[in-house]
Motif scaffolding. Structure first.
Motif, PDB file in Angstrom:
ATOM      1  N   GLN A 125       0.835  -1.191   0.000  1.00  0.00           N
ATOM      2  CA  GLN A 125       0.000   0.000   0.000  1.00  0.00           C
ATOM      3  C   GLN A 125       0.879   1.253   0.000  1.00  0.00           C
ATOM      4  OE1 GLN A 125      -2.794  -0.134   3.212  1.00  0.00           O
ATOM      5  NE2 GLN A 125      -3.997  -1.788   2.311  1.00  0.00           N
ATOM      6  N   ILE A 126       0.483   2.223  -0.785  1.00  0.00           N
ATOM      7  CA  ILE A 126       1.207   3.493  -0.867  1.00  0.00           C
ATOM      8  C   ILE A 126       0.319   4.591  -0.312  1.00  0.00           C
ATOM      9  CG2 ILE A 126       2.222   5.214  -2.401  1.00  0.00           C
ATOM     10  CD1 ILE A 126       2.933   2.990  -4.322  1.00  0.00           C
ATOM     11  N   LYS A 127       0.814   5.344   0.651  1.00  0.00           N
ATOM     12  CA  LYS A 127       0.078   6.469   1.213  1.00  0.00           C
ATOM     13  C   LYS A 127       1.005   7.680   1.247  1.00  0.00           C
ATOM     14  CE  LYS A 127      -3.311   7.435   4.816  1.00  0.00           C
ATOM     15  NZ  LYS A 127      -3.980   6.909   6.020  1.00  0.00           N
ATOM     16  N   LEU A 128       0.677   8.687   0.452  1.00  0.00           N
ATOM     17  CA  LEU A 128       1.528   9.864   0.312  1.00  0.00           C
ATOM     18  C   LEU A 128       1.120  10.951   1.298  1.00  0.00           C
ATOM     19  CD1 LEU A 128       1.616   9.990  -3.594  1.00  0.00           C
ATOM     20  CD2 LEU A 128       3.319   8.993  -2.066  1.00  0.00           C
ATOM     21  N   ASN A 129       2.090  11.773   1.663  1.00  0.00           N
ATOM     22  CA  ASN A 129       1.846  12.841   2.620  1.00  0.00           C
ATOM     23  C   ASN A 129       1.374  14.127   1.945  1.00  0.00           C
ATOM     24  OD1 ASN A 129       2.230  11.986   5.317  1.00  0.00           O
ATOM     25  ND2 ASN A 129       4.420  11.790   4.946  1.00  0.00           N
ATOM     26  N   VAL A 130       0.792  14.994   2.740  1.00  0.00           N
ATOM     27  CA  VAL A 130       0.365  16.322   2.291  1.00  0.00           C
ATOM     28  C   VAL A 130       1.129  17.356   3.097  1.00  0.00           C
ATOM     29  CG1 VAL A 130      -1.938  15.541   1.633  1.00  0.00           C
ATOM     30  CG2 VAL A 130      -1.524  16.321   3.973  1.00  0.00           C
ATOM     31  N   ARG A 131       1.046  18.624   2.680  1.00  0.00           N
ATOM     32  CA  ARG A 131       1.703  19.672   3.469  1.00  0.00           C
ATOM     33  C   ARG A 131       0.881  20.949   3.454  1.00  0.00           C
ATOM     34  NH1 ARG A 131       5.391  23.572   1.187  1.00  0.00           N
ATOM     35  NH2 ARG A 131       5.187  23.661  -1.097  1.00  0.00           N
ATOM     36  N   LEU A 132       0.994  21.704   4.524  1.00  0.00           N
ATOM     37  CA  LEU A 132       0.305  22.978   4.670  1.00  0.00           C
ATOM     38  C   LEU A 132       1.043  24.071   3.894  1.00  0.00           C
ATOM     39  CD1 LEU A 132      -1.757  24.914   6.086  1.00  0.00           C
ATOM     40  CD2 LEU A 132      -0.100  25.064   7.963  1.00  0.00           C
ATOM     41  N   VAL A 133       0.322  24.788   3.048  1.00  0.00           N
ATOM     42  CA  VAL A 133       0.884  25.924   2.321  1.00  0.00           C
ATOM     43  C   VAL A 133       0.085  27.174   2.731  1.00  0.00           C
ATOM     44  CG1 VAL A 133       1.326  26.962   0.071  1.00  0.00           C
ATOM     45  CG2 VAL A 133       1.590  24.496   0.364  1.00  0.00           C
ATOM     46  N   VAL A 134       0.740  28.079   3.438  1.00  0.00           N
ATOM     47  CA  VAL A 134       0.064  29.269   3.963  1.00  0.00           C
ATOM     48  C   VAL A 134       0.267  30.433   3.004  1.00  0.00           C
ATOM     49  CG1 VAL A 134      -0.065  30.914   5.874  1.00  0.00           C
ATOM     50  CG2 VAL A 134       0.368  28.485   6.336  1.00  0.00           C
ATOM     51  N   ARG A 135      -0.848  31.019   2.581  1.00  0.00           N
ATOM     52  CA  ARG A 135      -0.802  32.214   1.724  1.00  0.00           C
ATOM     53  C   ARG A 135      -1.734  33.278   2.305  1.00  0.00           C
ATOM     54  NH1 ARG A 135      -1.503  28.285  -2.824  1.00  0.00           N
ATOM     55  NH2 ARG A 135       0.598  27.637  -3.491  1.00  0.00           N
ATOM     56  N   GLU A 136      -2.059  34.283   1.513  1.00  0.00           N
ATOM     57  CA  GLU A 136      -2.746  35.471   2.011  1.00  0.00           C
ATOM     58  C   GLU A 136      -4.147  35.189   2.546  1.00  0.00           C
ATOM     59  OE1 GLU A 136      -2.797  38.063  -1.309  1.00  0.00           O
ATOM     60  OE2 GLU A 136      -0.637  38.444  -1.290  1.00  0.00           O
ATOM     61  N   SER A 137      -4.852  34.180   2.024  1.00  0.00           N
ATOM     62  CA  SER A 137      -6.253  33.985   2.395  1.00  0.00           C
ATOM     63  C   SER A 137      -6.466  33.587   3.851  1.00  0.00           C
ATOM     64  CB  SER A 137      -6.906  32.936   1.485  1.00  0.00           C
ATOM     65  OG  SER A 137      -6.403  31.649   1.759  1.00  0.00           O
ATOM     66  N   SER A 138      -5.387  33.226   4.546  1.00  0.00           N
ATOM     67  CA  SER A 138      -5.532  32.862   5.961  1.00  0.00           C
ATOM     68  C   SER A 138      -4.514  33.547   6.861  1.00  0.00           C
ATOM     69  CB  SER A 138      -5.398  31.340   6.119  1.00  0.00           C
ATOM     70  OG  SER A 138      -4.086  30.928   5.739  1.00  0.00           O
ATOM     71  N   MET A 139      -3.742  34.478   6.306  1.00  0.00           N
ATOM     72  CA  MET A 139      -2.695  35.156   7.083  1.00  0.00           C
ATOM     73  C   MET A 139      -3.268  36.404   7.747  1.00  0.00           C
ATOM     74  SD  MET A 139       0.550  34.785   4.496  1.00  0.00           S
ATOM     75  CE  MET A 139       1.573  35.863   5.511  1.00  0.00           C
ATOM     76  N   ARG A 140      -3.415  36.334   9.080  1.00  0.00           N
ATOM     77  CA  ARG A 140      -3.987  37.479   9.815  1.00  0.00           C
ATOM     78  C   ARG A 140      -2.902  38.223  10.574  1.00  0.00           C
ATOM     79  NH1 ARG A 140      -9.663  35.352  12.440  1.00  0.00           N
ATOM     80  NH2 ARG A 140     -10.939  35.815  10.614  1.00  0.00           N
TER      81      ARG A 140
END
Length: 334
Positions: free
Chosen positions: A319-334
């Motif tokens: 079984q292959i399970k790939l990872n994800v990563r958080l990419v922070v841009r302007e739409s959530s930067m307070r």
């Protein structure tokens, strides 16, 4: 004057041999004397004869062609996936057929037979909307297939999976760290495994961080239009929402449009984060925060797995399970 295209019968006649002998030479199947091989080769060059690759493939019962079935070519996620699959297939000596199949055609009993009539060696399924009868037929057929994205199944070794649950956790935790107090989720169709896992991840973090609070969940369908519509309904019913996690980037872009029309500032009034990591997320205003899938790696892994299955390499399918990563841009930067 129109040029006449030479046929296998022309080659056989000029070489003074049977059509069957020329066929054996072309397909490297059976003994032919060196003298006959030399003669056939010379005649093929003189006549500029090009063997029909499809016919050769049918004779070998292998055409070096794979199919990719996707649910929505208008979603930029899938063209990015196609690029990876086509590149790897080409490197392995295979061509790719792209099938953009709607839900109705996937439920048809004729679907598997239509696949078989295309003379393909294997299939990559990116669409989940197959009924159980179709899936049973596929499992029982000799046609190798790999499941990805919406069709992925963690219990199947022929799936390329993704940690959707972890991705959802990352998204919600980021909105909380950005100062959001009332967070909603707009999910994909709740029959899709990725939608289920992303909603589970959302729920787990919310119950941990805000025990006893109401879970605000609306169901979309992964399209831009549903993201816009569901955001309008959400903000009408829950005006205190200050953060939204949407189950894919297309719906998140729809949400940006809806919030702008409602006079809401993103991210000051409402922070937004999507899921996928498609390139268009960098082109909108404000740029979209997202949980990035390794789209290219998914395509590469799926193609390699399918070709291994087609060619019966004997390797153990893990079984292959790939990872994800958080990419922070302007739409959530307070």
């Amino acid at each position: 004057m129109k040029r006449t295209i030479a046929t296998i019968r022309d080659v056989a006649r000029e070489a003074g041999v049977s059509v069957a002998t020329v066929s054996r030479y072309i397909n490297s199947n059976g003994y032919i004397s060196d003298r006959t091989v030399k003669k056939i080769r010379e005649v093929m060059e003189e006549l500029d004869y090009k063997p029909n690759e499809i016919a050769r493939g049918l004779a070998r019962k292998k055409t070096n062609t794979i199919a990719l079935i996707i649910p929505d070519i208008t979603n930029p996620f899938f063209p990015e996936l196609v690029v990876a699959i086509e590149k790897m297939a080409k490197e392995k000596g295979y061509s790719l057929i792209l099938i953009n199949a709607d839900e109705e055609s996937l439920q048809s009993g004729l679907f598997l037979r239509s696949l078989e009539s295309r003379y393909i060696d294997g299939v990559i399924l990116a669409s989940f909307q197959f009924d159980q009868d179709i899936l049973k037929e596929l499992d029982g057929s000799k046609l190798p297939f790999v499941r990805i994205d919406r069709a992925a199944d963690e219990d199947s070794p022929n799936s390329i999976g993704l940690d959707n649950y972890k991705g959802a956790e990352l998204a919600v935790e980021h909105l909380i760290e950005s100062g959001c107090k009332t967070i909603a989720h707009i999910s994909g169709p709740r029959t899709f495994p990725p939608s289920i896992d992303r909603q589970r991840g959302f729920q787990a973090v919310m119950e941990k961080k805000f025990p006893g609070s109401e879970l605000i969940v609306f169901e979309g369908d992964f399209t831009l239009e549903s993201g816009k519509k569901m955001t309008e309904v959400l903000m009408d019913e829950h005006q205190d929402v200050d953060g939204i996690f949407l189950a894919n980037d297309m719906m998140a872009i729809g949400a940006l449009k809806a919030l702008k029309q409602l006079g809401k500032s993103v991210p000051d009034d409402v922070a937004i984060i999507g899921f996928d990591g498609i390139k268009i997320g960098e082109m909108v205003e404000p740029e979209l925060s997202t949980i990035e899938q390794p789209i290219y790696q998914i395509g590469i892994a799926a193609t390699n797995r399918l070709i291994d299955m087609i060619e019966n390499t004997g390797e153990t399918l893990e079984q292959i399970k790939l990872n994800v990563r958080l990419v922070v841009r302007e739409s959530s930067m307070r």
